[in-house]
Motif scaffolding. Structure first.
Motif, PDB file in Angstrom:
ATOM      1  N   GLU A 186     -57.442  40.511  81.121  1.00  0.00           N
ATOM      2  CA  GLU A 186     -57.604  41.633  80.202  1.00  0.00           C
ATOM      3  C   GLU A 186     -59.082  41.899  79.915  1.00  0.00           C
ATOM      4  OE1 GLU A 186     -55.243  41.706  76.683  1.00  0.00           O
ATOM      5  OE2 GLU A 186     -53.370  41.303  77.755  1.00  0.00           O
ATOM      6  N   LYS A 187     -59.878  40.853  79.861  1.00  0.00           N
ATOM      7  CA  LYS A 187     -61.326  41.051  79.667  1.00  0.00           C
ATOM      8  C   LYS A 187     -61.925  41.782  80.872  1.00  0.00           C
ATOM      9  CE  LYS A 187     -62.610  36.769  78.450  1.00  0.00           C
ATOM     10  NZ  LYS A 187     -63.483  35.699  77.866  1.00  0.00           N
ATOM     11  N   LEU A 188     -61.455  41.453  82.058  1.00  0.00           N
ATOM     12  CA  LEU A 188     -61.928  42.165  83.246  1.00  0.00           C
ATOM     13  C   LEU A 188     -61.521  43.633  83.198  1.00  0.00           C
ATOM     14  CD1 LEU A 188     -61.246  39.640  86.162  1.00  0.00           C
ATOM     15  CD2 LEU A 188     -63.457  40.309  85.223  1.00  0.00           C
ATOM     16  N   ASP A 189     -60.310  43.888  82.714  1.00  0.00           N
ATOM     17  CA  ASP A 189     -59.848  45.280  82.627  1.00  0.00           C
ATOM     18  C   ASP A 189     -60.749  46.117  81.731  1.00  0.00           C
ATOM     19  OD1 ASP A 189     -57.742  44.834  84.316  1.00  0.00           O
ATOM     20  OD2 ASP A 189     -56.245  44.567  82.728  1.00  0.00           O
ATOM     21  N   GLU A 190     -61.304  45.533  80.701  1.00  0.00           N
ATOM     22  CA  GLU A 190     -62.199  46.276  79.806  1.00  0.00           C
ATOM     23  C   GLU A 190     -63.416  46.808  80.556  1.00  0.00           C
ATOM     24  OE1 GLU A 190     -63.273  44.550  75.960  1.00  0.00           O
ATOM     25  OE2 GLU A 190     -61.498  43.300  76.092  1.00  0.00           O
ATOM     26  N   LEU A 191     -63.833  46.085  81.590  1.00  0.00           N
ATOM     27  CA  LEU A 191     -65.028  46.479  82.332  1.00  0.00           C
ATOM     28  C   LEU A 191     -64.815  47.744  83.155  1.00  0.00           C
ATOM     29  CD1 LEU A 191     -66.283  42.988  83.598  1.00  0.00           C
ATOM     30  CD2 LEU A 191     -66.987  44.241  81.551  1.00  0.00           C
ATOM     31  N   TRP A 207     -67.420  52.899  78.315  1.00  0.00           N
ATOM     32  CA  TRP A 207     -67.872  52.638  76.944  1.00  0.00           C
ATOM     33  C   TRP A 207     -67.872  51.153  76.655  1.00  0.00           C
ATOM     34  CZ3 TRP A 207     -66.665  50.389  72.335  1.00  0.00           C
ATOM     35  CH2 TRP A 207     -67.381  50.836  71.213  1.00  0.00           C
ATOM     36  N   HIS A 208     -66.814  50.445  77.042  1.00  0.00           N
ATOM     37  CA  HIS A 208     -66.738  49.008  76.790  1.00  0.00           C
ATOM     38  C   HIS A 208     -67.754  48.240  77.630  1.00  0.00           C
ATOM     39  CE1 HIS A 208     -62.470  50.152  75.627  1.00  0.00           C
ATOM     40  NE2 HIS A 208     -62.978  49.651  74.531  1.00  0.00           N
ATOM     41  N   ARG A 209     -67.829  48.598  78.905  1.00  0.00           N
ATOM     42  CA  ARG A 209     -68.714  47.841  79.781  1.00  0.00           C
ATOM     43  C   ARG A 209     -70.170  47.971  79.354  1.00  0.00           C
ATOM     44  NH1 ARG A 209     -69.252  47.979  86.452  1.00  0.00           N
ATOM     45  NH2 ARG A 209     -70.702  46.197  86.534  1.00  0.00           N
ATOM     46  N   TYR A 210     -70.533  49.128  78.839  1.00  0.00           N
ATOM     47  CA  TYR A 210     -71.908  49.325  78.369  1.00  0.00           C
ATOM     48  C   TYR A 210     -72.282  48.270  77.329  1.00  0.00           C
ATOM     49  CZ  TYR A 210     -75.930  51.553  76.110  1.00  0.00           C
ATOM     50  OH  TYR A 210     -77.170  51.812  75.573  1.00  0.00           O
ATOM     51  N   HIS A 211     -71.339  47.898  76.468  1.00  0.00           N
ATOM     52  CA  HIS A 211     -71.621  46.944  75.401  1.00  0.00           C
ATOM     53  C   HIS A 211     -71.392  45.491  75.818  1.00  0.00           C
ATOM     54  CE1 HIS A 211     -70.993  50.752  73.209  1.00  0.00           C
ATOM     55  NE2 HIS A 211     -71.873  50.266  72.380  1.00  0.00           N
TER      56      HIS A 211
END
Length: 382
Positions: A229-234, A238-242
């Motif tokens: 799920e953490k990989l999916d955020e990437l 918007w999420h990956r930028y942070h």
């Protein structure tokens, strides 16, 4: 005063200056109440200026403004407030003024209202029963690549940093609101911006875990799913930028380009609509996942794919952001226009199809019962 003690702002606020500390939903609501009661000016202060109230493009009569600062000193014999640019000091766990940073002297402040929300305090629990969402740094698999998204054509496939920052949604010692080491300890909390829907779905999911209707996986499987799920955020810009320093470096020129649609979100077709859609869709998939786990019946789809109903909700949330935050500023409307004066025609219930009802007039002209204020019933125009 804390905002929870301010049930309603009345006419005693007329002609006065108000200072709000915090810029989320309560600040947004109290600002509009104060302006309706003819406050002279409202200052909205916050450390980062990222809240809902700070994203509002205009306020009635331009009588409110958002400042990136926090009150640090009372001045002018108790009638004014010095507001200073701040930074977070991890050693003391609080914000401190930036040496040489900007400051504002706010004069003749009649009231200060704290719209700061609440900080979770779980120190009454044993440490092994507490959850922590400030996870350790982690890394993506070698050769990992993001799915194509709204920014891919500008930056290509950016290689991830060796060390990634904490996830927005995954707490390392929790699996979907349950402590991994002690699944009997469960938390009803939220991670997305859709608080009420998430809490609702979470309660159903936890009830299913307690009753045994939904069986929790092993601790090892919980950790594996968390990592995925953490990989999916990437995949979401918007999420990956942070989370990913290398990605932030690659996309920084876009955020610095005043002509790019990231900084000039004038319409949904330029690209910003897709950017918003990716962010909102990911959050709704997390809620849909808990709906499924708890047999909720909301039918937003699943974590893998939103349903037609879920996609319809995404459409309306994207439109709502534009309609309420990015509405064009027309000079003759500035005295009354608020985000609540949004055109209701694009919105309908995703369950019944019933259309949203329009207001009976400009929001600034309505009483608490939704009807026009008495002095306007005879046809007086604002």
């Amino acid at each position: 005063l804390p905002s929870i003690d301010v049930v309603h702002i009345d006419s005693s606020i007329e002609g006065k200056r108000i200072l709000l500390v915090g810029d989320s939903y309560s600040a947004e609501d109290l600002t509009l109440q104060a302006l309706k009661m003819n406050a002279e000016h409202v200052y909205i202060t916050s450390a980062k200026r990222r809240g809902t109230a700070s994203s509002t493009s205009t306020w009635p009569g331009n009588k409110a403004e958002s400042l990136r600062c926090l009150p640090t000193q009372v001045i002018n014999d108790g009638t004014g407030v010095l507001c200073s640019e701040v930074k977070y000091d991890g050693d003391i766990g609080d914000y401190v003024p930036i040496e040489g940073g900007e400051s504002w002297e706010l004069e003749d402040i009649a009231a200060v209202i704290y719209c700061t929300g609440y900080r979770r305090n779980m120190r009454y629990l044993d440490e092994d029963l507490q959850y922590g969402c400030y996870s350790d740094e982690w890394s993506a698999p070698e050769g990992w690549q993001s799915q194509r998204n709204s920014l891919t054509k500008f930056v290509g496939n950016v290689e991830t940093a060796e060390e990634l920052s904490r996830s927005y949604y995954v707490c390392d010692n929790m699996y979907r609101h349950v402590l991994i080491d002690n699944p009997n300890m469960m938390y009803v909390h939220w991670r997305t911006v859709f608080f009420l829907s998430e809490i609702d779905a979470t309660a159903w999911a936890l009830a299913a875990y307690v009753s045994g209707e939904t069986v929790l996986p092993t601790a090892e499987e919980m950790e594996t799913r968390n990592y995925l799920e953490k990989l999916d955020e990437l995949h979401t810009p918007w999420h990956r930028y942070h989370i990913d320093f290398e990605y932030a470096e690659a996309t920084m020129p876009l955020y610095g380009d005043a002509e790019h649609w990231l900084n000039t979100p004038k319409n949904l077709t330029a690209g910003y609509g897709d950017y918003l859609r990716e962010y909102i869709s990911h959050a709704l998939k997390l809620i849909a996942r808990d709906q499924v786990a708890g047999g909720h019946g909301g039918d937003w789809g699943s974590y893998d794919k939103l349903s037609v109903r879920g996609e319809k909700l995404v459409d309306q949330l994207v439109q709502e952001y534009y309609g309420s935050r990015m509405f064009p500023i027309i000079e003759e409307e500035t005295e009354w226009r608020t985000f609540r004066d949004i055109d209701p025609t694009p919105y309908e219930s995703i369950y019944t199809g019933i259309k949203a009802a329009p207001l009976k007039g400009h929001w600034m002209d309505l009483g608490d019962d939704g009807n026009l204020l008495p002095h306007l019933l005879v046809g007086t125009e604002r």
